[in-house]
Design a protein around this motif. Sequence first.
Motif, short mmCIF file in Angstrom:
data_model
loop_
_atom_site.label_atom_id
_atom_site.label_comp_id
_atom_site.label_asym_id
_atom_site.label_seq_id
_atom_site.Cartn_x
_atom_site.Cartn_y
_atom_site.Cartn_z
N SER A 404 33.69 49.57 30.69
CA SER A 404 33.66 49.43 32.14
C SER A 404 32.45 50.17 32.74
CB SER A 404 34.96 49.95 32.76
OG SER A 404 35.11 51.34 32.52
N TYR A 409 32.63 46.54 36.66
CA TYR A 409 33.90 45.82 36.82
C TYR A 409 34.01 45.29 38.23
CZ TYR A 409 35.23 50.44 38.69
OH TYR A 409 35.28 51.61 39.39
N ASP A 410 34.85 44.25 38.36
CA ASP A 410 35.13 43.67 39.67
C ASP A 410 36.31 44.36 40.31
OD1 ASP A 410 33.05 41.94 39.63
OD2 ASP A 410 34.24 40.11 39.29
N ALA A 413 40.07 44.80 38.79
CA ALA A 413 40.02 44.52 37.34
C ALA A 413 41.07 45.33 36.59
CB ALA A 413 38.63 44.83 36.80
N PHE A 414 41.40 46.50 37.10
CA PHE A 414 42.42 47.34 36.47
C PHE A 414 42.91 48.35 37.49
CE2 PHE A 414 38.17 48.85 35.36
CZ PHE A 414 38.18 50.14 35.88
N GLY A 463 36.82 42.03 34.19
CA GLY A 463 37.61 41.35 35.22
C GLY A 463 36.87 40.24 35.93
N SER A 464 35.67 39.88 35.47
CA SER A 464 34.89 38.84 36.12
C SER A 464 34.70 37.66 35.17
CB SER A 464 33.52 39.39 36.55
OG SER A 464 32.70 38.35 37.05
#
Length: 684
Positions: A404, A409-410, A413-414, A463-464
């Motif tokens: 990450s 990250y988008d 994402a988490f 996350g993308s």
Amino acid sequence: MEKRELAIITLKKDAGEVYSNQIKYFLGSNININLYSFEEDNLNLLHEKLIVLSVRLKYDEISAMCSNDTQIIIPNLTFEKSSVKKISKLDEHKKVFVYNLSKSMALETITIIHKLGINIQNFIPSYPGADNILPDSIVLSPGEEILIDCHNCKIIDLGYRIIDLGCIADIAIHLDLKHLIREDLLNKFIAKVVPTSYITEKLLLSQTRLENKFDFLLASIDEGLVCISEDKIVQFYSHAAREILDVNENGMTGKYIGDYIKSFDFRQLKKESANIQKVVRVKNIDINLDIRYADICGFRGFIIKLAKFYVSEKKQAKLRAQLMNSGNVSKYNFEDIVGCSESIMESKKIAYKMAQSNSSILIIGESGTGKELFAQSIHSASYRSEGPFVAVNCSTFQEGLLQSELFGYDEGAFTGAKKGGKIGLFEMANKGTIFLDEIGEMDLNSQASLLRVIQERQIRRVGSDKVVDLDIRIVAATNRDLKKLVCEGKFRKDLFYRLNVLPLKVSPLRERVDDLFLIFESFKKNLDANFILSDEVVDIFKRYNWDGNIRELSNLAEYFSYTGKDIIEVSDLPEYILESLEQRDPCEEIAKEEKSYDKFKFKRLISDYIFVLSKMNQAYNLKQRIGRKKIYEYALEEQVFLTEQQIRSILLELQEYELVKVLSGRGGSIVTEKGRSFLKEHGK
């Protein structure tokens, strides 16, 4: 630029030299001055287009020697304030003779004195042949003292007359050099000389102040500015433009701009379409052109803004770094790598050649040898030097977090992801270099992701579903044997060969003793320390193993600077250095112990495993379980140099050999009987 020419014609040679020096005071070396005098009889046909003639009566004679387009200036003359002060002290009721080479020149001198505000009415002109000077008289003479024949007279030499400011201004205007007349020079001149024209003085000072303020504003702008008329003729340009285009001061003024920027066709430039931004090449340098049309205060033409392309790019990179709240720029180059040994010179030579390539580089060397210094120097010497330099220590991130951080990250994402997401270090390094330090500590999952980046030159944020194209250069470094890790299955073979395209070895300090004291002196200089080493300490330095390499040497220099000693003796050395000289290397002792447990093939010093096992054994005796975070806290307290990630790796290794059992979740870890037996045999 061609120098302007000026002729100065005087009766006497010395007067011409005085006028010449005065003009050069304002106009400097931008003008060639040729001196002629009736005394030397060196007058013939004159080729100069501008002439300063000090004697009005000779105008017709000189005019006959010139071409029709020659301009002749007859200057107003004045005296220095020191001379006027001498005259003002005279008794205004006494007769004062004024002596010069002719009656007309004597009368001219009297006229000048009256213009300067001297109220003496009894001035009597005198000249060779007049024979009118009475004994015991006061005689004023502008530099003609040696010709005066009188009895018991008081002779006051006023010195040669000085050209007035108005004449200086005329010369500057005729030669297109008025911009050289600066306010500070005017102030110095006026402080020394009495001006004949108050209005001229004030106008010159006022204009010069405005020009100086304008020059100050232009000088404060990094980009160069060039102003050209509608027919593309240069009207003026800033100092920055002069440096960017490498031209002399005022060399372009009055010239066609296309003669200096040949890679752009200025003939096509029209006011209707003058909103142009273009990169052109001038003298093998890429230049950004920004051209706009202007119609301001009676001026109609074009304003050209110039900037060196690489300078603009460097500014953009710095701004991006600020936007990302980081200082991702390289601070060092190869000149900052101190050393004269054959090995370091060879490493620098190879590294410089590698810098010209775009292939991945793997820097191999012990901890503290200056691997990042080499990485930054490679970046600074490469064509990417104006781009960002991003350094990442792969051992500082836990598994999962490294990806990450590297790829970003988008949003969402988490759990815990920042609102709006986060840009990754690879994106941050775009158009530049990313330095992956301690690459051997990277987990296998991150290694697989890194391999894809190297192959595809693309990243996908966590996350993308979108990919981001990258233009980066990868420099990795390690103090571990990656080949051995490959054989043990702890480092991907395909990644190793992707990174090891250009291998660079940095020798440890003990193998280049020639550099030892050069580096030490550089540290002293940075610390502003003046201590010296005794001969005994110098000898110990040469024999010492320097396991911590340059980092250890730097710490030692700082330690000595706090002792307050002028000479560092053996007694001032830290105990660990003295102990290392009295017994075998502790690392060798530990290595000897490890031999009995070769089957374990530990990756680190056995002392690190003993430390972890001892803390787990203490928890076992207290019927507690202990996790890596707690062990890390003990390491900080006892100054054991282990990161939390390194402790995690140690626990996994110990579990592999059944010395500990790592429980899932937050269950912690416990030592096994086999581990307790190992600790009993090797613990201290």
